[in-house]
Design an enzyme around this catalytic site. Structure first.
Site, PDB file in Angstrom:
ATOM      1  CD  GLN A   1      -2.436  -1.259   2.790  1.00  0.00           C
ATOM      2  OE1 GLN A   1      -3.258  -0.568   3.135  1.00  0.00           O
ATOM      3  NE2 GLN A   1      -2.015  -1.914   3.550  1.00  0.00           N
TER       4      GLN A   1
ATOM      5  CG  HIS B   1      -2.691   2.593  -1.880  1.00  0.00           C
ATOM      6  ND1 HIS B   1      -2.807   2.419  -0.549  1.00  0.00           N
ATOM      7  CD2 HIS B   1      -3.937   1.918  -2.534  1.00  0.00           C
ATOM      8  CE1 HIS B   1      -3.733   2.008  -0.161  1.00  0.00           C
ATOM      9  NE2 HIS B   1      -4.610   1.463  -1.187  1.00  0.00           N
TER      10      HIS B   1
ATOM     11  CB  CYS C   1      -2.749  22.797 -19.898  1.00  0.00           C
ATOM     12  SG  CYS C   1      -3.160  21.743 -18.276  1.00  0.00           S
TER      13      CYS C   1
ATOM     14  CB  THR D   1      -1.395  -2.840   6.764  1.00  0.00           C
ATOM     15  OG1 THR D   1      -2.485  -2.252   6.406  1.00  0.00           O
ATOM     16  CG2 THR D   1      -1.537  -4.549   6.819  1.00  0.00           C
TER      17      THR D   1
ATOM     18  CD  GLU E   1      -1.297  -0.372  17.640  1.00  0.00           C
ATOM     19  OE1 GLU E   1      -2.283  -0.031  17.158  1.00  0.00           O
ATOM     20  OE2 GLU E   1      -0.553   0.092  18.485  1.00  0.00           O
TER      21      GLU E   1
HETATM   22  P1  NAD Z   1      -1.710   2.739   9.176  1.00  0.00           P
HETATM   23  O1  NAD Z   1      -0.992   3.837   9.552  1.00  0.00           O
HETATM   24  O2  NAD Z   1      -3.042   2.692   9.435  1.00  0.00           O
HETATM   25  O3  NAD Z   1      -1.069   1.522  10.203  1.00  0.00           O
HETATM   26  C1  NAD Z   1       0.353   1.241  10.286  1.00  0.00           C
HETATM   27  C2  NAD Z   1       0.273   0.186  11.084  1.00  0.00           C
HETATM   28  O4  NAD Z   1       1.651  -0.368  11.361  1.00  0.00           O
HETATM   29  C3  NAD Z   1      -0.359   0.002  12.268  1.00  0.00           C
HETATM   30  O5  NAD Z   1      -1.061  -1.219  12.603  1.00  0.00           O
HETATM   31  C4  NAD Z   1       1.071   0.004  13.155  1.00  0.00           C
HETATM   32  O6  NAD Z   1       0.518  -0.738  14.656  1.00  0.00           O
HETATM   33  C5  NAD Z   1       1.808  -0.817  12.583  1.00  0.00           C
HETATM   34  N1  NAD Z   1       3.428  -0.476  12.845  1.00  0.00           N
HETATM   35  C6  NAD Z   1       4.019   0.692  13.115  1.00  0.00           C
HETATM   36  N2  NAD Z   1       5.060   0.628  13.333  1.00  0.00           N
HETATM   37  C7  NAD Z   1       5.407  -0.580  12.893  1.00  0.00           C
HETATM   38  C8  NAD Z   1       6.664  -1.516  12.993  1.00  0.00           C
HETATM   39  N3  NAD Z   1       8.017  -0.836  13.330  1.00  0.00           N
HETATM   40  N4  NAD Z   1       6.628  -2.852  12.691  1.00  0.00           N
HETATM   41  C9  NAD Z   1       5.636  -3.471  12.433  1.00  0.00           C
HETATM   42  N5  NAD Z   1       4.422  -2.707  12.522  1.00  0.00           N
HETATM   43  C10 NAD Z   1       4.193  -1.453  12.611  1.00  0.00           C
HETATM   44  O7  NAD Z   1      -0.924   2.262   7.729  1.00  0.00           O
HETATM   45  P2  NAD Z   1      -1.799   1.527   6.564  1.00  0.00           P
HETATM   46  O8  NAD Z   1      -2.696   0.314   6.944  1.00  0.00           O
HETATM   47  O9  NAD Z   1      -0.607   1.040   5.454  1.00  0.00           O
HETATM   48  O10 NAD Z   1      -2.611   2.522   5.951  1.00  0.00           O
HETATM   49  C11 NAD Z   1      -2.511   3.814   5.508  1.00  0.00           C
HETATM   50  C12 NAD Z   1      -2.578   4.304   4.284  1.00  0.00           C
HETATM   51  O11 NAD Z   1      -1.643   5.384   4.034  1.00  0.00           O
HETATM   52  C13 NAD Z   1      -1.955   3.176   3.304  1.00  0.00           C
HETATM   53  O12 NAD Z   1      -2.416   3.389   2.021  1.00  0.00           O
HETATM   54  C14 NAD Z   1      -0.571   3.527   3.227  1.00  0.00           C
HETATM   55  O13 NAD Z   1       0.248   3.048   2.314  1.00  0.00           O
HETATM   56  C15 NAD Z   1      -0.524   4.877   3.255  1.00  0.00           C
HETATM   57  N6  NAD Z   1       0.788   5.662   3.590  1.00  0.00           N
HETATM   58  C16 NAD Z   1       2.111   5.267   3.048  1.00  0.00           C
HETATM   59  C17 NAD Z   1       3.417   5.650   3.735  1.00  0.00           C
HETATM   60  C18 NAD Z   1       4.383   5.086   2.822  1.00  0.00           C
HETATM   61  O14 NAD Z   1       4.412   4.908   1.613  1.00  0.00           O
HETATM   62  N7  NAD Z   1       5.461   5.006   3.471  1.00  0.00           N
HETATM   63  C19 NAD Z   1       3.263   6.251   4.975  1.00  0.00           C
HETATM   64  C20 NAD Z   1       1.905   6.626   5.312  1.00  0.00           C
HETATM   65  C21 NAD Z   1       0.736   6.464   5.000  1.00  0.00           C
END
Ligand code: NAD
Length: 253
Positions: free
Chosen positions: A101, A119, A149, A187, A214
Site C-alpha cells: 500500500q 496505491h 496547460c 498495516t 499491536e
Molecule cells: P496505518 O498507518 O493505518 O497503520 C500502520 C500499522 O503499522 C499500524 O497497525 C501499526 O501498529 C503498525 N506499525 C507501526 N510501526 C511498525 C513497525 N515498526 N513494525 C510493524 N508494525 C508497525 O497504515 P496502513 O494500514 O498502511 O494504511 C495507511 C494508508 O496510507 C495506506 O495507503 C498507506 O500505504 C499510506 N501511507 C503510506 C506511507 C508510505 O508509503 N510509507 C506512509 C504513510 C501512509
C-alpha cells in the site's frame, strides 16, 4: 516468540505461493511516519483533509505543502531490515509477490522485484485536466509542479476516494485466491479495498501470518500466527529461521 517464528518459517517453507501485504508500518523504521506515529507529518496534516481526491481537486496548492514534505522524507529514506529481509526471501524463492500500500519505493530498493503497487507510485505526475504525464524528477524545482496547460500536477498515487489501478486490483485478488501463505506486515488493515485481500486468501485456505507492533482487527479473526513487534527485527528473525534449515528455495519465484 521463537516458537512462533519457527512455526511461521515452516509455513513459508512449505508454501508454493507466498505473498505479502505491506502497509505504512513496514517503513516506520526507515523514518517514514505511519498514520499513527506521534508527532509525525500526519499530526500536522490530517489525512482526511490532505489525502483525499476532493481536497486535491479543490486546493491542489494546499495539498502540495504536505506532498512536498512527504517527498523530502521519502527521498531520504533507505530500506530497513524488513524490506531487505523480504527481498532476500524472494531471492531464495520463498516470497513470490509483495502487494504494497506504500508509495515509497523501499521494497524495490530492498531487493524485491515482484512488487504490486496497490496505491500507485510517486515517480510520475499527471495532469487531471489534460492527461499529460511527467517524470517527477523533471519537476523537482517547481512548487507546486505545473503542467504545460498551467494546471497543478498530481502524483500518480491513489488518494482516498480514487479507484485502485485495475491491473493491481485484479492481479492482487488473483494471487490472493491461490496464495498458501499471506504475510500481513505493518498495516492496520483499515484502508479498503486493500484490507480485503487477507480475508479473500483465508477463504481459499491460506495461512495468515501477521506482523505488527499491536493487535489489529485481523488478529482475532483471521490471523493464524501473530508476531507482535517491529517488522525489522521479526522479518529478519523469520529469514534466519528459514535459512537455518534450508539451502535455497524449492519453489522459485
Ligand atoms: P496505518 O498507518 O493505518 O497503520 C500502520 C500499522 O503499522 C499500524 O497497525 C501499526 O501498529 C503498525 N506499525 C507501526 N510501526 C511498525 C513497525 N515498526 N513494525 C510493524 N508494525 C508497525 O497504515 P496502513 O494500514 O498502511 O494504511 C495507511 C494508508 O496510507 C495506506 O495507503 C498507506 O500505504 C499510506 N501511507 C503510506 C506511507 C508510505 O508509503 N510509507 C506512509 C504513510 C501512509
Amino acid at each position: 516468540m521463537q516458537e512462533l517464528i519457527e512455526k511461521a518459517a515452516a509455513a513459508v517453507k512449505s508454501s508454493k505461493l507466498t505473498i505479502a501485504l505491506t502497509g505504512a508500518g513496514i517503513s516506520v523504521e526507515s523514518g517514514i511516519p505511519d498514520f499513527r506515529s506521534a508527532g509525525g507529518l500526519w499530526t500536522r496534516y490530517d489525512p482526511s483533509e490532505y489525502a483525499t481526491i476532493d481536497a486535491f481537486v479543490s486546493s491542489p496548492e494546499k495539498v502540495w505543502e504536505m506532498l512536498k514534505e512527504m517527498g523530502e522524507i521519502v527521498g531520504k529514506a533507505r530500506p530497513n531490515k524488513a524490506h531487505l529481509g523480504l527481498g532476500e526471501l524472494e531471492r531464495m524463492g520463498y516470497m513470490h509477490f509483495i502487494i504494497t500500500q506504500n508509495i515509497d519505493n523501499l521494497h524495490q530498493a530492498g531487493g524485491s522485484r515482484n512488487v504490486i503497487e496497490y496505491h500507485g507510485n510517486a515517480s510520475t505526475l499527471s495532469c487531471l485536466w489534460c492527461g499529460r504525464t511527467y517524470r517527477s524528477e523533471e519537476k523537482l524545482h517547481e512548487h507546486p509542479p505545473r503542467c504545460s496547460c498551467k494546471k497543478v500536477l498530481k502524483p500518480d498515487v491513489i488518494f482516498f476516494g480514487e479507484a485502485i489501478p485495475s491491473e493491481a486490483l485484479s492481479r492482487s485478488y488473483e494471487l490472493a485466491s491461490r496464495a498458501q501463505v499471506v504475510m500481513v506486515v505493518g498495516t492496520s488493515a483499515t484502508v479498503s479495498p486493500a484490507n480485503t485481500i487477507p480475508a479473500a486468501a483465508k477463504r481459499r485456505g491460506a495461512t495468515i501470518i501477521e506482523i505488527n507492533m499491536e493487535r489489529t482487527h485481523l488478529t482475532d479473526t483471521i490471523t493464524d500466527i501473530f508476531l507482535e513487534g517491529s517488522a525489522g527485527s521479526l522479518i529478519w528473525d523469520l529469514l534466519e529461521a528459514v535459512k537455518k534449515t534450508s539451502s535455497g528455495g524449492i519453489f522459485p519465484a
